[in-house]
Motif scaffolding. Structure first.
Motif, PDB file in Angstrom:
ATOM      1  N   CYS A  79      50.474  42.162  34.398  1.00  0.00           N
ATOM      2  CA  CYS A  79      49.459  41.283  33.822  1.00  0.00           C
ATOM      3  C   CYS A  79      48.838  40.485  34.952  1.00  0.00           C
ATOM      4  N   ILE A  80      47.589  40.140  34.778  1.00  0.00           N
ATOM      5  CA  ILE A  80      46.850  39.388  35.784  1.00  0.00           C
ATOM      6  C   ILE A  80      46.685  37.968  35.261  1.00  0.00           C
ATOM      7  N   VAL A  81      47.160  37.016  36.048  1.00  0.00           N
ATOM      8  CA  VAL A  81      47.073  35.614  35.648  1.00  0.00           C
ATOM      9  C   VAL A  81      46.206  34.879  36.661  1.00  0.00           C
ATOM     10  N   GLY A  82      45.166  34.258  36.164  1.00  0.00           N
ATOM     11  CA  GLY A  82      44.257  33.516  37.035  1.00  0.00           C
ATOM     12  C   GLY A  82      42.851  34.069  36.928  1.00  0.00           C
ATOM     13  N   GLY A  83      41.935  33.316  37.461  1.00  0.00           N
ATOM     14  CA  GLY A  83      40.534  33.709  37.421  1.00  0.00           C
ATOM     15  C   GLY A  83      40.189  34.687  38.529  1.00  0.00           C
ATOM     16  N   PRO A  84      38.940  35.073  38.598  1.00  0.00           N
ATOM     17  CA  PRO A  84      38.515  36.005  39.640  1.00  0.00           C
ATOM     18  C   PRO A  84      38.681  35.369  41.022  1.00  0.00           C
ATOM     19  N   PRO A  85      38.866  36.200  42.042  1.00  0.00           N
ATOM     20  CA  PRO A  85      39.025  35.664  43.393  1.00  0.00           C
ATOM     21  C   PRO A  85      37.825  34.803  43.789  1.00  0.00           C
ATOM     22  N   LYS A  86      38.125  33.656  44.366  1.00  0.00           N
ATOM     23  CA  LYS A  86      37.068  32.742  44.807  1.00  0.00           C
ATOM     24  C   LYS A  86      37.648  31.879  45.923  1.00  0.00           C
ATOM     25  N   GLY A  87      37.070  31.979  47.092  1.00  0.00           N
ATOM     26  CA  GLY A  87      37.583  31.210  48.223  1.00  0.00           C
ATOM     27  C   GLY A  87      39.015  31.615  48.530  1.00  0.00           C
TER      28      GLY A  87
END
Length: 103
Positions: free
Chosen positions: A31-39
């Protein structure tokens, strides 16, 4: 290796795993936890599998910048990552339901 990152019922994931039985394809529940990559922020891939030897293979993806975190320990296996995602989604919904709504 087949990695399922869907937010589905853990029992469904266990049924999907049976499709790979007797093949050379390893199944990973993730599962992917967190928003899209940013900085400097990247989502984390939490994952579980029945076969411990693929842990090293999947964890090696971190060398490409992915944050991966195995769910391991006694009794851990396929379905655990899906259960984590479902629980996190439920917690987020509960938080939203508790937020006052102003008309």
């Amino acid at each position: 290796m087949f990695v399922d990152c869907s937010a589905i019922n853990p029992e469904t994931v266990k049924c999907i795993t049976t499709l790979f039985a007797g093949t050379s394809v390893e199944f990973v529940d993730s599962c992917i936890v967190g928003g899209p990559p940013k900085g400097n922020e990247n989502p984390t891939f939490y994952w579980s599998a029945e076969d411990v030897k693929i842990m090293d293979e999947f964890t090696a993806l971190s060398k490409y910048g992915l944050k991966v975190s195995p769910l391991k320990g006694e009794g851990a296996g396929v379905g655990d990552a899906s259960a984590l995602k479902i629980r996190m989604l439920k917690s987020q919904k509960e938080e939203q339901d508790c937020t006052p709504r102003w008309c």
